[in-house]
Motif scaffolding. Structure first.
Motif, short mmCIF file in Angstrom:
data_model
loop_
_atom_site.label_atom_id
_atom_site.label_comp_id
_atom_site.label_asym_id
_atom_site.label_seq_id
_atom_site.Cartn_x
_atom_site.Cartn_y
_atom_site.Cartn_z
N VAL A 270 0.84 -1.20 0.00
CA VAL A 270 0.00 0.00 0.00
C VAL A 270 0.87 1.25 0.00
O VAL A 270 0.63 2.19 -0.78
N ASN A 271 1.89 1.29 0.86
CA ASN A 271 2.75 2.47 0.90
C ASN A 271 3.52 2.65 -0.41
O ASN A 271 3.73 3.79 -0.86
N ALA A 272 3.93 1.54 -1.03
CA ALA A 272 4.60 1.64 -2.33
C ALA A 272 3.65 2.21 -3.38
O ALA A 272 4.04 3.03 -4.22
N ALA A 273 2.38 1.78 -3.33
CA ALA A 273 1.39 2.28 -4.29
C ALA A 273 1.12 3.77 -4.07
O ALA A 273 0.98 4.54 -5.03
N VAL A 274 1.06 4.19 -2.80
CA VAL A 274 0.82 5.61 -2.51
C VAL A 274 1.99 6.45 -3.01
O VAL A 274 1.79 7.51 -3.63
N LEU A 275 3.21 5.98 -2.79
CA LEU A 275 4.38 6.72 -3.28
C LEU A 275 4.39 6.76 -4.80
O LEU A 275 4.72 7.79 -5.40
N ALA A 276 4.02 5.66 -5.45
CA ALA A 276 3.97 5.64 -6.91
C ALA A 276 2.95 6.65 -7.43
O ALA A 276 3.19 7.32 -8.44
N ALA A 277 1.83 6.80 -6.73
CA ALA A 277 0.83 7.80 -7.14
C ALA A 277 1.39 9.21 -6.99
O ALA A 277 1.18 10.08 -7.85
N ALA A 278 2.13 9.44 -5.91
CA ALA A 278 2.75 10.76 -5.72
C ALA A 278 3.78 11.06 -6.80
O ALA A 278 3.99 12.22 -7.17
N CYS A 279 4.43 10.00 -7.31
CA CYS A 279 5.48 10.16 -8.33
C CYS A 279 4.94 9.91 -9.75
O CYS A 279 5.73 9.62 -10.66
N ALA A 280 3.64 10.03 -9.92
CA ALA A 280 3.04 9.72 -11.22
C ALA A 280 3.57 10.62 -12.33
O ALA A 280 3.58 10.24 -13.51
#
Length: 507
Positions: A270-280
């Motif tokens: 989940v945290n990896a996915a949230v960071l990936a969204a921030a780095c979209a």
């Protein structure tokens, strides 16, 4: 130039992202004017992105732990002896210094220091990118970093805790190594480690940069001296054996993967996915450049890889661990964008800005139920105790001591240190025998010598509840009785000779 004038963006295959220039010449004017224009923008971004941090007294248990440690140090405590944690000393000392200068009733000065730390990190990334790829790439790196710097849960990004103060040290290590200042690079790595152990991961790309130019005894010696000096000094200024135990050797059970594996892995994903969204806005250009160009920035990829390994270390995957990935991600984004058409940079910054706005709104608007619960507990404790009374909060929220303005009855500020409970671990490795080695005899002696006026069982059904901890269960059965409940927490008051209840006091 990276390509002949006739080359189109689509024909960039075979291009190479360049390494540092031997002699950088600023584009379009003097060096000073570049920074005079850019620094106000970066400062405004740093302040804006950390605006939510000023909304609440504190954001997570790490801030609470540090605040309580700082008070204990001010009262004569000794780090790694009567004041303990699994962290290096730099940030506790920073809190103690702030409390000495500004008082211990607020974390506002430390929140301001956290803004400065993020700004310094951005400035160092600008300088790194500018030296390699020019003025525009420098601006891109700094702006991208600040935009993604809050791209996780607000409790992880807005706290003035270990990782935030570690990041400028890691960036400084790369900045110094990039300029072959090996002694300073070693010192920066040491400071990163002394802020949090995983900050030492930046040593890997630093060593690679040393080796890339051909290893000399002189360079290696300077790096080793810069690295070893501050760490040795920190050990000698505290308790050397305690320093080694609490920062290196005493966390074996904590770092174990056993217990709640699915829960921990789920949090990591989940945290990896949230960071990936921030780095979209950053990921697509980096992926495109990987497909069409050969990247020569190996040390940046090594920095990212070593930071990812640091995130994995300990198998807990808390969101604030992921902050360490952000500086190399921002630099790799700048590296990719500087060989793509300018509109891709505009798009990347726009997307990153929109994501930043979402996280900013999250930080400003999201409720804080755990902080509200800790505040209610603190109010109850203040009402039932005198200022010089010691209390014991049996839970994982040490901020309650700071909010209540009461001294802890033990050096072990959380039940996690005594039971190995952490981050939702509820498997077989939670209990007295899994606590920090040697902690229970010390803990029992502390409570016997200075019995707390109140014991607050804040376990609320967690696997470290007194029913599953025999030593604490016996203590409560013999000397305490429950008097009230606060949001699921049970408040026990001491009974018998010498207690407020035994003297007829109000319970």
């Amino acid at each position: 130039m990276l390509a002949p004038p006739s080359a189109s963006p689509g024909s960039a295959r075979g291009l190479r992202v360049p390494g540092p220039r031997k002699e950088y010449v600023p584009e379009g004017g003097a060096r000073g004017s570049y920074w005079l224009r850019l620094l106000p923008l970066l400062a405004a971004l740093a302040c804006a992105t950390r605006l939510p941090s000023f909304r609440w007294p504190l954001w997570n248990p790490d801030e609470g732990y540090l605040a309580v440690q700082a008070r204990m140090l001010a009262d004569g405590g000794a780090l790694y002896e009567t004041v303990v944690d699994r962290k290096p000393p730099l940030v506790p000392w920073l809190y103690a210094g702030s409390f000495a200068l500004f008082g211990d009733g607020t974390l506002l000065p430390l929140k301001a220091l956290a803004v400065a730390a993020q700004l310094l990190t951005a400035v160092l990334l600008v300088s790194l990118a500018r030296r390699r790829w020019g003025d525009a790439a420098g601006r891109t790196a700094g702006v991208l970093y600040l935009l993604i710097s809050i791209g996780l849960h607000p409790e992880d990004t807005q706290a003035a805790a270990f990782e935030v103060f570690m990041l400028p040290c890691t960036a400084a290590a790369m900045w110094c190594a990039d300029r072959r200042r090996w002694g300073a690079a070693g010192t920066a790595v040491a400071c990163a480690f002394l802020a949090k152990q995983t900050g030492g991961a930046v040593l890997l790309p630093v060593v690679w940069l040393v080796c890339r130019g051909g290893v000399s005894r002189r360079d290696a010696g300077r790096l080793a001296a810069g690295l070893g000096g501050p760490v040795l000094a920190a050990a000698l200024l505290t308790d050397p054996s305690g320093f080694v135990f609490w920062t290196v050797t005493g966390s074996g059970a904590y770092a174990s993967f056993t217990g709640s594996e699915l829960h921990v892995l789920g949090r990591g994903l989940v945290n990896a996915a949230v960071l990936a969204a921030a780095c979209a806005g950053i990921v697509p250009p980096v992926v495109r450049v990987l497909r069409i160009a050969r990247t020569g920035a190996a040390e940046l990829w090594l920095w990212l890889a070593s930071s990812a390994a640091a995130v994995l270390l300990g198998f807990h995957f808390f969101g604030h661990y992921y902050l360490q990935l952000m500086p190399p991600i921002a630099l790799l984004g700048a590296a990719a964008l500087q060989i793509l058409p300018r509109e891709r940079t505009v798009r990347a910054i726009t997307v990153s800005g929109c994501a930043c706005a979402v996280f900013l709104a999250w930080g400003l608007l999201a409720p804080r139920p755990e902080l509200a619960h800790a505040t209610r507990l603190a109010d109850t404790v203040r009402a039932r105790t005198a200022p010089d009374d010691r209390v014991l909060f049996w839970g994982i929220h040490p901020e309650a001591y700071w909010l209540a303005d009461r001294a802890p009855a033990s050096r072990y500020l959380t039940a996690g240190l005594l039971t190995n409970y952490s981050g939702g671990r509820n498997g077989p490795q939670v209990g007295e025998k899994y606590g920090v080695e040697g902690a229970w005899p010390v803990f029992r002696d502390e409570l016997r010598t200075h019995p707390p006026a109140l014991v607050i069982d804040d376990s609320r059904g967690k696997p470290y509840a007194p029913a599953r901890v025999p030593s604490l269960r016996r203590l409560l059965a013999v000397g305490y009785e429950p008097v009230t409940r606060v949001g699921g927490a049970v408040v026990y008051v001491r009974v018998g000779p010498g207690s407020a209840a035994g003297q007829g006091g109000d319970t």
